[in-house]
Design an enzyme around this catalytic site. Sequence first.
Site, PDB file in Angstrom:
ATOM      1  CG  HIS A  17      -1.843  -1.007   1.302  1.00  0.00           C
ATOM      2  ND1 HIS A  17      -2.097  -1.804   2.275  1.00  0.00           N
ATOM      3  CD2 HIS A  17      -2.871  -1.255   0.598  1.00  0.00           C
ATOM      4  CE1 HIS A  17      -2.931  -2.564   2.283  1.00  0.00           C
ATOM      5  NE2 HIS A  17      -3.694  -2.401   1.076  1.00  0.00           N
ATOM      6  CE  LYS A  41     -10.979  -7.285   1.570  1.00  0.00           C
ATOM      7  NZ  LYS A  41     -10.125  -6.481   1.201  1.00  0.00           N
ATOM      8  NE  ARG A  90      -2.743  -7.368  -4.499  1.00  0.00           N
ATOM      9  CZ  ARG A  90      -3.490  -8.129  -3.623  1.00  0.00           C
ATOM     10  NH1 ARG A  90      -3.029  -7.982  -2.183  1.00  0.00           N
ATOM     11  NH2 ARG A  90      -4.816  -7.956  -3.665  1.00  0.00           N
ATOM     12  CB  SER A 128      -4.287  -6.402   4.879  1.00  0.00           C
ATOM     13  OG  SER A 128      -4.124  -5.324   4.172  1.00  0.00           O
TER      14      SER A 128
HETATM   15  O1  PNS Z   1      -8.937  -2.685   0.422  1.00  0.00           O
HETATM   16  P1  PNS Z   1     -10.371  -3.285  -0.398  1.00  0.00           P
HETATM   17  O2  PNS Z   1     -11.206  -3.785   0.912  1.00  0.00           O
HETATM   18  O3  PNS Z   1      -9.988  -3.815  -1.312  1.00  0.00           O
HETATM   19  O4  PNS Z   1     -11.043  -1.752  -0.431  1.00  0.00           O
HETATM   20  C1  PNS Z   1     -12.362  -1.856  -1.048  1.00  0.00           C
HETATM   21  C2  PNS Z   1     -13.234  -0.331  -0.739  1.00  0.00           C
HETATM   22  C3  PNS Z   1     -13.143  -0.146   0.623  1.00  0.00           C
HETATM   23  C4  PNS Z   1     -12.458   0.339  -1.653  1.00  0.00           C
HETATM   24  C5  PNS Z   1     -14.514  -0.826  -1.564  1.00  0.00           C
HETATM   25  O5  PNS Z   1     -15.131  -1.782  -0.720  1.00  0.00           O
HETATM   26  C6  PNS Z   1     -15.382   0.434  -1.349  1.00  0.00           C
HETATM   27  O6  PNS Z   1     -15.306   1.351  -2.174  1.00  0.00           O
HETATM   28  N1  PNS Z   1     -16.325   0.711  -0.242  1.00  0.00           N
HETATM   29  C7  PNS Z   1     -16.983   1.825  -0.003  1.00  0.00           C
HETATM   30  C8  PNS Z   1     -18.379   1.720  -0.447  1.00  0.00           C
HETATM   31  C9  PNS Z   1     -18.637   1.944  -1.806  1.00  0.00           C
HETATM   32  O7  PNS Z   1     -18.622   3.023  -2.530  1.00  0.00           O
HETATM   33  N2  PNS Z   1     -19.195   0.674  -2.559  1.00  0.00           N
HETATM   34  C10 PNS Z   1     -19.231   0.872  -4.010  1.00  0.00           C
HETATM   35  C11 PNS Z   1     -18.086   0.478  -4.796  1.00  0.00           C
HETATM   36  S1  PNS Z   1     -18.472   0.452  -6.375  1.00  0.00           S
END
Ligand code: PNS
Length: 161
Positions: A17, A41, A90, A128
């Site tokens: 990150h 998650k 990645r 993570s």
């Molecule tokens: O590190 P991650 O878990 O891959 O991050 C995913 C994250 C937090 C960026 C994604 O779940 C997110 O954008 N969550 C916020 C809610 C949202 O906007 N959802 C619609 C995404 S299309």
Amino acid sequence: MKIAIYPGSFDPVTLGHLDVIERAASLFDRLIVVVMHNQTKTPMFTLEERQDFLRRITSHLDNVEIDAFSGLLADYADKRGACTIVKGLRAVSDFEYEFQMALANRKLNPDLDTAFLMTSAKYMYLSSSIVKDIAAHGGSISGFVSPQIEDEVLKRMRKED
Ligand code: PNS
């Protein structure tokens, strides 16, 4: 002023990150790293802990801000006047999910684009989840997370035993 947002769970933030944060910080005027909720998650670390880890390891980057938000990313970007979402890639396996999210976010906020940055090859395997698994089994996470947060992550994982 070009403002970009780097969203994620950061549970906890890894050197992979940080690599993306440093690359993005050099490309945009301002980078907001925002800790968000991923519906799929259950985080190990609290929102405050995850922000604190991020603040500690990015203190050398003047144009980086750490924040947290619990709503939609597209709304947050609008609120903060950001034009770009930054995501790290990645491997090809990341692509399908990220592509889907990028298109959904653009549909929700047509002014919002997603820029994908390739992580350094040395961090391609890193996540993570891998860090948490190694720490939970008593292994060393040196070289996976920043030295500034290594002990804290280990201590916190041991408390969960
Ligand atoms: O590190 P991650 O878990 O891959 O991050 C995913 C994250 C937090 C960026 C994604 O779940 C997110 O954008 N969550 C916020 C809610 C949202 O906007 N959802 C619609 C995404 S299309």
